[in-house]
Each structure stands twice: as C-alpha cells, then as structure tokens.
Design a protein around this motif. Sequence first.
Motif, PDB file in Angstrom:
ATOM      1  N   LEU A  71       0.840  -1.191   0.000  1.00 12.43           N
ATOM      2  CA  LEU A  71       0.000   0.000   0.000  1.00 12.43           C
ATOM      3  C   LEU A  71       0.878   1.245   0.000  1.00 12.43           C
ATOM      4  O   LEU A  71       1.915   1.280   0.651  1.00 12.43           O
ATOM      5  CB  LEU A  71      -0.897   0.021   1.240  1.00 12.43           C
ATOM      6  CG  LEU A  71      -1.879  -1.137   1.375  1.00 12.43           C
ATOM      7  CD1 LEU A  71      -2.506  -1.142   2.771  1.00 12.43           C
ATOM      8  CD2 LEU A  71      -2.959  -1.014   0.312  1.00 12.43           C
ATOM      9  N   VAL A  72       0.440   2.232  -0.729  1.00  5.50           N
ATOM     10  CA  VAL A  72       1.144   3.512  -0.737  1.00  5.50           C
ATOM     11  C   VAL A  72       0.161   4.611  -0.366  1.00  5.50           C
ATOM     12  O   VAL A  72      -0.906   4.733  -0.981  1.00  5.50           O
ATOM     13  CB  VAL A  72       1.754   3.793  -2.123  1.00  5.50           C
ATOM     14  CG1 VAL A  72       2.248   5.217  -2.200  1.00  5.50           C
ATOM     15  CG2 VAL A  72       2.885   2.830  -2.400  1.00  5.50           C
ATOM     16  N   GLY A  73       0.487   5.370   0.642  1.00  9.36           N
ATOM     17  CA  GLY A  73      -0.387   6.456   1.057  1.00  9.36           C
ATOM     18  C   GLY A  73      -0.280   7.630   0.096  1.00  9.36           C
ATOM     19  O   GLY A  73       0.817   8.004  -0.310  1.00  9.36           O
ATOM     20  N   ILE A  74      -1.421   8.170  -0.272  1.00 10.80           N
ATOM     21  CA  ILE A  74      -1.428   9.383  -1.082  1.00 10.80           C
ATOM     22  C   ILE A  74      -2.129  10.469  -0.292  1.00 10.80           C
ATOM     23  O   ILE A  74      -3.314  10.349   0.012  1.00 10.80           O
ATOM     24  CB  ILE A  74      -2.135   9.152  -2.424  1.00 10.80           C
ATOM     25  CG1 ILE A  74      -1.356   8.112  -3.226  1.00 10.80           C
ATOM     26  CG2 ILE A  74      -2.252  10.452  -3.202  1.00 10.80           C
ATOM     27  CD1 ILE A  74      -1.806   7.997  -4.643  1.00 10.80           C
ATOM     28  N   PRO A 102      -3.111   2.474  -3.995  1.00 14.97           N
ATOM     29  CA  PRO A 102      -3.140   3.781  -3.337  1.00 14.97           C
ATOM     30  C   PRO A 102      -4.143   3.850  -2.189  1.00 14.97           C
ATOM     31  O   PRO A 102      -5.323   3.569  -2.364  1.00 14.97           O
ATOM     32  CB  PRO A 102      -3.569   4.729  -4.465  1.00 14.97           C
ATOM     33  CG  PRO A 102      -4.362   3.884  -5.390  1.00 14.97           C
ATOM     34  CD  PRO A 102      -3.932   2.449  -5.210  1.00 14.97           C
ATOM     35  N   LEU A 103      -3.640   4.249  -1.044  1.00 13.58           N
ATOM     36  CA  LEU A 103      -4.480   4.466   0.127  1.00 13.58           C
ATOM     37  C   LEU A 103      -4.673   5.968   0.245  1.00 13.58           C
ATOM     38  O   LEU A 103      -3.715   6.707   0.479  1.00 13.58           O
ATOM     39  CB  LEU A 103      -3.774   3.912   1.357  1.00 13.58           C
ATOM     40  CG  LEU A 103      -4.596   3.529   2.565  1.00 13.58           C
ATOM     41  CD1 LEU A 103      -5.745   2.642   2.153  1.00 13.58           C
ATOM     42  CD2 LEU A 103      -3.732   2.787   3.551  1.00 13.58           C
ATOM     43  N   LEU A 104      -5.906   6.404   0.082  1.00 13.90           N
ATOM     44  CA  LEU A 104      -6.164   7.836  -0.037  1.00 13.90           C
ATOM     45  C   LEU A 104      -6.343   8.496   1.330  1.00 13.90           C
ATOM     46  O   LEU A 104      -7.138   8.042   2.141  1.00 13.90           O
ATOM     47  CB  LEU A 104      -7.412   8.057  -0.895  1.00 13.90           C
ATOM     48  CG  LEU A 104      -7.736   9.490  -1.275  1.00 13.90           C
ATOM     49  CD1 LEU A 104      -6.626  10.073  -2.125  1.00 13.90           C
ATOM     50  CD2 LEU A 104      -9.066   9.545  -1.995  1.00 13.90           C
ATOM     51  N   ILE A 105      -5.594   9.560   1.561  1.00 14.86           N
ATOM     52  CA  ILE A 105      -5.737  10.296   2.815  1.00 14.86           C
ATOM     53  C   ILE A 105      -6.068  11.745   2.489  1.00 14.86           C
ATOM     54  O   ILE A 105      -5.275  12.449   1.860  1.00 14.86           O
ATOM     55  CB  ILE A 105      -4.440  10.264   3.628  1.00 14.86           C
ATOM     56  CG1 ILE A 105      -4.086   8.834   4.001  1.00 14.86           C
ATOM     57  CG2 ILE A 105      -4.579  11.108   4.883  1.00 14.86           C
ATOM     58  CD1 ILE A 105      -5.069   8.185   4.930  1.00 14.86           C
ATOM     59  N   ASP A 106      -7.219  12.176   2.918  1.00 10.35           N
ATOM     60  CA  ASP A 106      -7.600  13.565   2.704  1.00 10.35           C
ATOM     61  C   ASP A 106      -7.187  14.379   3.922  1.00 10.35           C
ATOM     62  O   ASP A 106      -7.732  14.218   4.997  1.00 10.35           O
ATOM     63  CB  ASP A 106      -9.106  13.668   2.480  1.00 10.35           C
ATOM     64  CG  ASP A 106      -9.511  15.097   2.194  1.00 10.35           C
ATOM     65  OD1 ASP A 106      -8.653  15.990   2.256  1.00 10.35           O
ATOM     66  OD2 ASP A 106     -10.698  15.323   1.891  1.00 10.35           O
TER      67      ASP A 106
END
Lengths: 344, 344
Positions: A71-74, A102-106
């Motif tokens: 997993l890669v955080g975006i 992609p692991l989405l972080i807002d």
Amino acid sequence: MKKKDALPKGWATSADVAARAGVSRSAVSRTFTEGASVSPATRARVLKAAEELGYQVNRLARSVIQRQSSLVGIVVPGMQNEFVVQLLGPLAENLAHHSLAPLLIDARDPAQMASKLRYLLQYRVAGVIFTSGSPPIELAQEYLRLRVPVAMINRDANLESVDVVTSDNQEGGTLAADCLIKGGARRLAYVNLPSGTYSGISRGAGFSEAVARSGIASISLELVQGTIPDYAGGVDVAAQLLDRPPERRPDGVFCANDLLAFGFLDAARYDFGLRVPEDIAIVGFDDIPMASTQGFALTTIRQDVEALAREAVGLLVQRMAEPTTLARTRRIPVQLVPRATSKS
Amino acid sequence: MKKKDALPKGWATSADVAARAGVSRSAVSRTFTEGASVSPATRARVLKAAEELGYQVNRLARSVIQRQSSLVGIVVPGMQNEFVVQLLGPLAENLAHHSLAPLLIDARDPAQMASKLRYLLQYRVAGVIFTSGSPPIELAQEYLRLRVPVAMINRDANLESVDVVTSDNQEGGTLAADCLIKGGARRLAYVNLPSGTYSGISRGAGFSEAVARSGIASISLELVQGTIPDYAGGVDVAAQLLDRPPERRPDGVFCANDLLAFGFLDAARYDFGLRVPEDIAIVGFDDIPMASTQGFALTTIRQDVEALAREAVGLLVQRMAEPTTLARTRRIPVQLVPRATSKS
DNA sequence: ACCCGTATTGCACTCGTGTGCAGTCTAGGC
DNA sequence: GCCTAGACTGCACACGAGTGCAATACGGGT
C-alpha cells in the motif's frame, strides 16, 4: 461424483489450493511469488486448482511476513484543487504497474493531519506521496525515522532522504512574464497562492526575475498574497487590484493557478467591465480541463500531470529497493499554452 | 542510566510494548482493542510504554487474524467527472469515522476492470463502494459470493444484497422540467448521458413525465443520447441540436450533468450567438463548484454530496455487521438552484 | 555404474496480532 | 473469617502466508 465441491466456505487459502493440487503449501506460495523456483508442471496444476477455487493471495498475510505492505499512502489537501485531483488517476495507474495500491488520505483539515498520518502507519505503507501544499513537513519526521520512503510532488523538502518531483515552477513564471511583456503589458501583477506555498513562491520568483531581466525601465511589478487558492479567492484579489484608475491598474496578471485566474478573469470582465486581453491580459497555471473551454479560453502554463505522477512513483519505488539513497529532485518541464486571455 | 534506548529497531511490536510495560502481550492487545477488559492501571502503563516506543498497531496482522481488513475499496470511473471527485473527500472522512481507510481504484478502462476488482480482493477489503457509472454489475458477482458488502452510489443494482444510495434523479428531472416550462420554454430537449447510465435514464424519465403532466398541448420534447459526458460532449450535442431554423430549435434544454451543460451553454452563446436564457434556457445537474461562477452561472439541480457519502458509508458499515440484510435503497433529495441560465 | 551439479520440493519456523479458557485477584455480603 | 461473583491476566493457539534448509529427483559426463 465429480469435483462439485468447489467454492465452499468463502475464502480459499493456500492450503486449500495445495490440497486440491496435491502439492505442498510451499509450492502454492512459490507459484504466486515472482522469481521463485517451481517446475512448470506443478505451477500449472497449482494455477488450475487456484482458478477452480477462486483463490486470491491474501496480501495482508503476505505483508505481515514480509514486514511491508503493498500500500502507498497518497496525501492530498482536499479535493478542491482540480490539479491535485488530476494527479490521482495517473498515480493510481503507475502504482498499479508495480503491484501497489493507493491508500487515499484527505488531509484538508490540518488539525487532524497528525493523527491521519499516524493512522496511515498502522497499515505499514510501503511509501507515501505528498501532493502539493498538503502537510507541514515536520509531520513526516516519523516516516523518516521508520525509513518509510517519502516522495513529494510540487513541494520542497530539504531533507536528505525525501525525493521531490516538481514542475519547473520557476520556468513557468518566466514563460508567463515573457508572454505578458511581449503582449505589451507594463504594469504587471502576480497573484500568489496562500503564503508559504512552495509552488507559489517559485512561480513568483521566476516571474519577478524575468521581469527584471526584461530590462524595460517603465515596467512595474506588484505582488499580491492570496488567501484562498480558488475561484472566490481570485475574485477577491481582483476586487482589490482592479478598483483603481486605469493608469494605475495592472494590465498583465499572472495567477499562480487556474482557479485563481478564472476568478480574476470573471471579476475583471463582469464586475469591472474590462476587455480581456485588450485592457488586461491574464495567464494562469496548471491547464486544468476547464481552461480550454470557450468561456475562459485561458492562456496558461501547462503542468505535465502524467510525467509528475510517473516520476513520483518511479522515485518512490526505487527508494523502496534502496532506502538509503540520497534525495533526488526531478524537474518536469512546463509549457505555455496561449489562448484568448493574452495577446501572444 | 535512563531509559534512553527508546525507538530502537524501527517498528515496535506489541511484544516490545509488553516487555517495557511489564505485562503480557495480551494486555497490550486488549488495550488497543475496543471493549476488551483491561484495568485502568495496566491500560495506562501500556499506553505510556506504547507512546515511548512509538508503537502503532499493525493493522495488517490484526486483519489477518480477524479475517477482514479495515480497507474499503472505492471504485471510480476516472477522475474526469468532477461530481465523483467531490464524493471522494466526504467518503474518506466518513470511512475514517469508522476506522476504515479508502483504497482507491480507478476503473476508467473497462478492460482492466475485472483484474482490478480481483486485485482488490487480495486485500480482503471490508467492503466496496461503486460510484456512478463505473462497472458492469456482473463483475461484482464475485464480491457477492464472498459476502463482501457492496454499496453503490447513483447506480441501480437490482441485487438482493447490494445497497443503493442515489440522488432523487427522477425528482431532479421533474424540477428541471418545471423550471423550464415555467420559464416559458415549449420546445424542450433532454441531453442524456451515454446510453445505459442509470442516472441519465432516471433523470430523463422524471423530465419526460413532468412534461407530459404539464398538460400543455403545444409542448414538444426531444431526447438526445450523449456519447461523452463532458464539456466536449456538450458542445457536440449543441452543434447537432442548434443548427436549425429558430422555430424548430429547442428553447429549453436539460443536460444530465453540469459539464455537458457547460459545453452546451458555451456552444449556444459563442458558436450560435444565442442569448441565454432569452433564446434558450439551460438547466444542468450536479451543481459542481464551477456552476456558481459568474461566467456560467448555471441553473442546475444540486446533489447532496455529503449526504450521499454519509449514507453509502452508513449502509456499508451496517452490512458489515449484518451481512445478510436485504438490500436497502436510500433516496437523497435534490434541489433546484436557480441561476442565470433560466428564467425562473 | 558412478559421481556431481542443478532444479524442485516439503518441513518447519516465522511474521505480529486476536481471543478462548482457565487461573488469579479483589471486593463485598454474611 | 468465609464464600462468591466479577474483573483482570496470561498461556497457548490461531490466522494465512513467505522462506531457509535439507532432502530428493534428474540429467549428463566419465
């Protein structure tokens, strides 16, 4: 009695596949591990059994034992900025090429930022990509301590182990200035992003230097600090910048992104009744899709979104393999796209 | 000699924390498990030790043993559609409230769709949210077999165990029709989304029925099937629909989304020199941020993005707890936002 | 027939965590 | 002082997979 007992209890495990294929669990594992040693024969039998059972590798378990997930955080600063959104697709695609997800972080809300980044660590992400003006850099410190690869897009880092890929913001500013000056503008203005934004500063620097370099004596330059980098922000700045007698009004404006430019443009022509580009020329930055519509037809500096994403993922992947390499910087060329809001 | 040996070898494990706190590993686990039985005293000591070591639960390992991750797949059809993008933020936020994280899947390319969805399964996602017109439904079958909760936003499902949350598209069509008719339009047209799109069909149905219900004899209605649901698509349709003598030209157009409406609007006023709304009134759907700018000032039907996201996540979470509940449908109200492209 | 190098294979251990079960401790009622 | 219910705690096993090591099979050269 045929083998009709397929798809029994939900998730098939590698042991199930092994049993059905009549091999050891190791063989199954190796079949799904690139570069492992399996004979073509057993490999085929394993694949057949896996297909029949609907087996899917459990990437979580794999990640546990390999001590790193795929997993890669975006990390994005909200979804308002269309440019950042445009990055998402290419990023996801490029990650997929490396079997990463992609692991989405807002991170719109700076207050929750710290906890969200910490939360991301719980997934043992293989890396993190920060986009544009998202997070205070100190928050990334914990990532560095843990040797989690970090890449930044359109941000500076000044850290020994953080890769940076950025559009050539400075060159963009230069292109914008040249375009406006060549079009005859002499009272120039730069509408910046909110203070402290790396992109905004670089673009302004390139703009200012080009103006200085032009050697035209009668030229003036005004720098305006924006507060919100969107349409409404552009309108606000215009209200403040255009409410003057014509001889003191700017006749060439460079906005640090397209949304600002849209707001400024609309305010100029609708609120102040100015003709664009005759009375005032406007150049934006990004070239989001809306910029090419007839209503705006905005002259702007195009960022190569695909290249930014590709390079960012590339650097990140390299750093996963070789975590201690020194920080690298990739500068992606930008391009002037002349449209109807400028004379050249 | 103080305890300066903190932060040693990278990732701290629960065993490290247990050792430092002088308790068993179970105690650590229970401290970080909601609802588990730990005395306040040991809990405090564990938390202290965890803090000192920078311990973060390894959610991957936890997921393995609990046979379910805290990841939720979010499937989007590319990032072109701004409305879908607007959903991302609220979705991520609502998921975070339940300690879930969004795994982003861009399924723009239908060919890769199947493999991407399968790939998603490798992460043992706790659920999946499909947005708008993304995937052929058959592809979700494997999810249903495995009892992975599925929710859809602005799509139909017609499956016994798939929850649906949708804007009241039909009501939106009705509102649009009423708005145009009340404004005096008599030659109406509906510009649809690409064929087969649930949202497009519903909006058209509501529109048509409202026209029929109006009881005005002289009224005409034309349905146009769009091919690409974006700005260029709107321009195309306009070229085809407006290149006629005035008496056969529509004077009231409902576009199935805002981007289409933008394209149609620009083509109408710039390519055909029509006055909006005097010669032709236009209503869109979505109310994306650009719709409120002065240049477009588009009358449109607003979707409640926050509510859509909240309900979708809510239903998904409920289904995780109770996987066999029958499919439910939530219909979110929409709202007419009158601006300058319509007379009422 | 024998030897040896190479390609496969399976055993067994490992990763970091949740949790049932049984044992221990505490407080309170008599 | 004794008994009991209830709250904690720790042991041990489980989850689903990767991988080092030793054992085996195979093939070719002598």
